[in-house]
Design a protein around this motif. Structure first.
Motif, PDB file in Angstrom:
ATOM      1  N   ASN A   1     -14.358   1.557  25.034  1.00  0.00           N
ATOM      2  CA  ASN A   1     -15.110   2.469  25.891  1.00  0.00           C
ATOM      3  C   ASN A   1     -16.263   3.093  25.097  1.00  0.00           C
ATOM      4  N   GLU A   2     -17.508   2.693  25.446  1.00  0.00           N
ATOM      5  CA  GLU A   2     -18.669   3.123  24.660  1.00  0.00           C
ATOM      6  C   GLU A   2     -18.818   4.632  24.556  1.00  0.00           C
ATOM      7  N   THR A   3     -18.813   5.319  25.718  1.00  0.00           N
ATOM      8  CA  THR A   3     -19.050   6.766  25.715  1.00  0.00           C
ATOM      9  C   THR A   3     -18.006   7.490  24.887  1.00  0.00           C
ATOM     10  N   GLU A   4     -16.753   7.109  25.100  1.00  0.00           N
ATOM     11  CA  GLU A   4     -15.636   7.724  24.386  1.00  0.00           C
ATOM     12  C   GLU A   4     -15.771   7.503  22.878  1.00  0.00           C
ATOM     13  N   THR A   5     -16.075   6.263  22.502  1.00  0.00           N
ATOM     14  CA  THR A   5     -16.176   5.927  21.088  1.00  0.00           C
ATOM     15  C   THR A   5     -17.325   6.679  20.427  1.00  0.00           C
ATOM     16  N   LEU A   6     -18.480   6.724  21.103  1.00  0.00           N
ATOM     17  CA  LEU A   6     -19.629   7.423  20.527  1.00  0.00           C
ATOM     18  C   LEU A   6     -19.327   8.910  20.352  1.00  0.00           C
ATOM     19  N   SER A   7     -18.612   9.491  21.324  1.00  0.00           N
ATOM     20  CA  SER A   7     -18.345  10.926  21.201  1.00  0.00           C
ATOM     21  C   SER A   7     -17.348  11.180  20.070  1.00  0.00           C
ATOM     22  N   GLN A   8     -16.383  10.260  19.900  1.00  0.00           N
ATOM     23  CA  GLN A   8     -15.452  10.398  18.770  1.00  0.00           C
ATOM     24  C   GLN A   8     -16.172  10.251  17.437  1.00  0.00           C
TER      25      GLN A   8
ATOM     26  N   GLN B   1     -11.392   3.266   2.318  1.00  0.00           N
ATOM     27  CA  GLN B   1      -9.961   3.532   2.563  1.00  0.00           C
ATOM     28  C   GLN B   1      -9.665   5.015   2.522  1.00  0.00           C
ATOM     29  N   ALA B   2     -10.317   5.723   1.591  1.00  0.00           N
ATOM     30  CA  ALA B   2     -10.113   7.170   1.495  1.00  0.00           C
ATOM     31  C   ALA B   2     -10.624   7.862   2.760  1.00  0.00           C
ATOM     32  N   ILE B   3     -11.791   7.410   3.244  1.00  0.00           N
ATOM     33  CA  ILE B   3     -12.343   7.993   4.473  1.00  0.00           C
ATOM     34  C   ILE B   3     -11.393   7.751   5.638  1.00  0.00           C
ATOM     35  N   LYS B   4     -10.863   6.518   5.716  1.00  0.00           N
ATOM     36  CA  LYS B   4      -9.945   6.183   6.808  1.00  0.00           C
ATOM     37  C   LYS B   4      -8.714   7.090   6.770  1.00  0.00           C
ATOM     38  N   ALA B   5      -8.158   7.289   5.573  1.00  0.00           N
ATOM     39  CA  ALA B   5      -6.977   8.155   5.441  1.00  0.00           C
ATOM     40  C   ALA B   5      -7.313   9.583   5.860  1.00  0.00           C
ATOM     41  N   SER B   6      -8.473  10.081   5.451  1.00  0.00           N
ATOM     42  CA  SER B   6      -8.854  11.444   5.824  1.00  0.00           C
ATOM     43  C   SER B   6      -9.044  11.574   7.329  1.00  0.00           C
ATOM     44  N   LEU B   7      -9.673  10.562   7.937  1.00  0.00           N
ATOM     45  CA  LEU B   7      -9.861  10.591   9.391  1.00  0.00           C
ATOM     46  C   LEU B   7      -8.509  10.636  10.085  1.00  0.00           C
ATOM     47  N   ASN B   8      -7.567   9.833   9.577  1.00  0.00           N
ATOM     48  CA  ASN B   8      -6.212   9.834  10.135  1.00  0.00           C
ATOM     49  C   ASN B   8      -5.578  11.206  10.043  1.00  0.00           C
ATOM     50  N   ASN B   9      -5.731  11.840   8.873  1.00  0.00           N
ATOM     51  CA  ASN B   9      -5.156  13.175   8.686  1.00  0.00           C
ATOM     52  C   ASN B   9      -5.773  14.190   9.633  1.00  0.00           C
ATOM     53  N   LEU B  10      -7.027  13.968  10.002  1.00  0.00           N
ATOM     54  CA  LEU B  10      -7.701  14.897  10.918  1.00  0.00           C
ATOM     55  C   LEU B  10      -7.366  14.594  12.384  1.00  0.00           C
ATOM     56  N   GLY B  11      -6.574  13.545  12.604  1.00  0.00           N
ATOM     57  CA  GLY B  11      -6.142  13.252  13.963  1.00  0.00           C
ATOM     58  C   GLY B  11      -6.901  12.112  14.636  1.00  0.00           C
ATOM     59  N   PHE B  12      -7.854  11.511  13.923  1.00  0.00           N
ATOM     60  CA  PHE B  12      -8.567  10.361  14.499  1.00  0.00           C
ATOM     61  C   PHE B  12      -7.786   9.096  14.170  1.00  0.00           C
ATOM     62  N   ARG B  13      -6.942   8.665  15.112  1.00  0.00           N
ATOM     63  CA  ARG B  13      -6.022   7.581  14.778  1.00  0.00           C
ATOM     64  C   ARG B  13      -6.441   6.212  15.309  1.00  0.00           C
ATOM     65  N   ASN B  14      -7.561   6.159  16.018  1.00  0.00           N
ATOM     66  CA  ASN B  14      -7.941   4.852  16.577  1.00  0.00           C
ATOM     67  C   ASN B  14      -9.054   4.159  15.804  1.00  0.00           C
ATOM     68  N   CYS B  15      -9.126   4.466  14.514  1.00  0.00           N
ATOM     69  CA  CYS B  15     -10.111   3.824  13.671  1.00  0.00           C
ATOM     70  C   CYS B  15      -9.342   2.878  12.748  1.00  0.00           C
ATOM     71  N   SER B  16      -9.480   1.556  12.973  1.00  0.00           N
ATOM     72  CA  SER B  16      -8.622   0.626  12.245  1.00  0.00           C
ATOM     73  C   SER B  16      -9.178   0.245  10.874  1.00  0.00           C
TER      74      SER B  16
ATOM     75  N   LEU C   1     -17.534   1.934  11.114  1.00  0.00           N
ATOM     76  CA  LEU C   1     -16.223   2.307  11.643  1.00  0.00           C
ATOM     77  C   LEU C   1     -15.788   1.263  12.656  1.00  0.00           C
ATOM     78  N   ASN C   2     -14.575   0.772  12.492  1.00  0.00           N
ATOM     79  CA  ASN C   2     -14.040  -0.229  13.398  1.00  0.00           C
ATOM     80  C   ASN C   2     -13.018   0.435  14.318  1.00  0.00           C
ATOM     81  N   PHE C   3     -13.344   0.541  15.604  1.00  0.00           N
ATOM     82  CA  PHE C   3     -12.468   1.238  16.542  1.00  0.00           C
ATOM     83  C   PHE C   3     -11.570   0.268  17.299  1.00  0.00           C
ATOM     84  N   ASN C   4     -10.364   0.773  17.669  1.00  0.00           N
ATOM     85  CA  ASN C   4      -9.413  -0.011  18.470  1.00  0.00           C
ATOM     86  C   ASN C   4      -9.671   0.122  19.948  1.00  0.00           C
ATOM     87  N   GLN C   5     -10.864   0.498  20.374  1.00  0.00           N
ATOM     88  CA  GLN C   5     -11.099   0.737  21.796  1.00  0.00           C
ATOM     89  C   GLN C   5     -12.491   0.244  22.154  1.00  0.00           C
TER      90      GLN C   5
END
Lengths: 81, 81
Positions: free
Chosen positions: A50-57, B19-34, A44-48
């Motif tokens: 912050n380690e703790t925040e990212t791990l919890s997400q 890509q499917a996982i990314k779309a599902s994560l987005n739908n669940l509200g996890f928007r900071n995963c690029s 998973l490639n995150f746009n942030q």
């Protein structure tokens, strides 16, 4: 920031894919492999940053979507480049 | 002795599952995963303890059966318990 999630089947859960791989390895002459288990890896490639925040997400993502916690175990690690 | 083989798609190779996982994560509200990339993990249990020998066998197994080296990269590690 990159997170690696390794998902493996729990002990005792049958792994037909692993058994098929073991049989194929045997047929190819690799006879000293007593067991093969398969799993998934998700990066998973995150746009942030912050380690703790990212791990919890990442943990929430695993529990809600990525992992079937009835039959699978998971492990979350930060990927150092 | 246990060996872990991590297999991932090479850069540039399309990953529809990711890509499917990314779309599902987005739908669940996890928007900071690029970006999401998926891969496989194979755990091989060997009947021998010679590190060099085991690693070289694992490499042969990857080249002959486990990995499609045209589109996939792999990484072999010893699993410490």
């Amino acid at each position: 920031m990159k997170i690696v999630v390794n998902i493996s089947l729990k002990e005792g859960v049958l792994d037909p894919e692993g058994q098929a791989i073991k049989a194929s390895l045997n047929n190819l002459g690799f006879r000293n492999c007593s067991d093969v288990r398969t799993g998934k890896q998700i990066v998973l490639n995150f746009n942030q940053n912050n380690e703790t925040e990212t791990l919890s997400q990442a943990k929430k993502m695993c529990e809600k979507l990525l992992v079937n916690t009835v039959i699978e175990n998971y492990e979350i690690n930060i990927l150092k480049d």
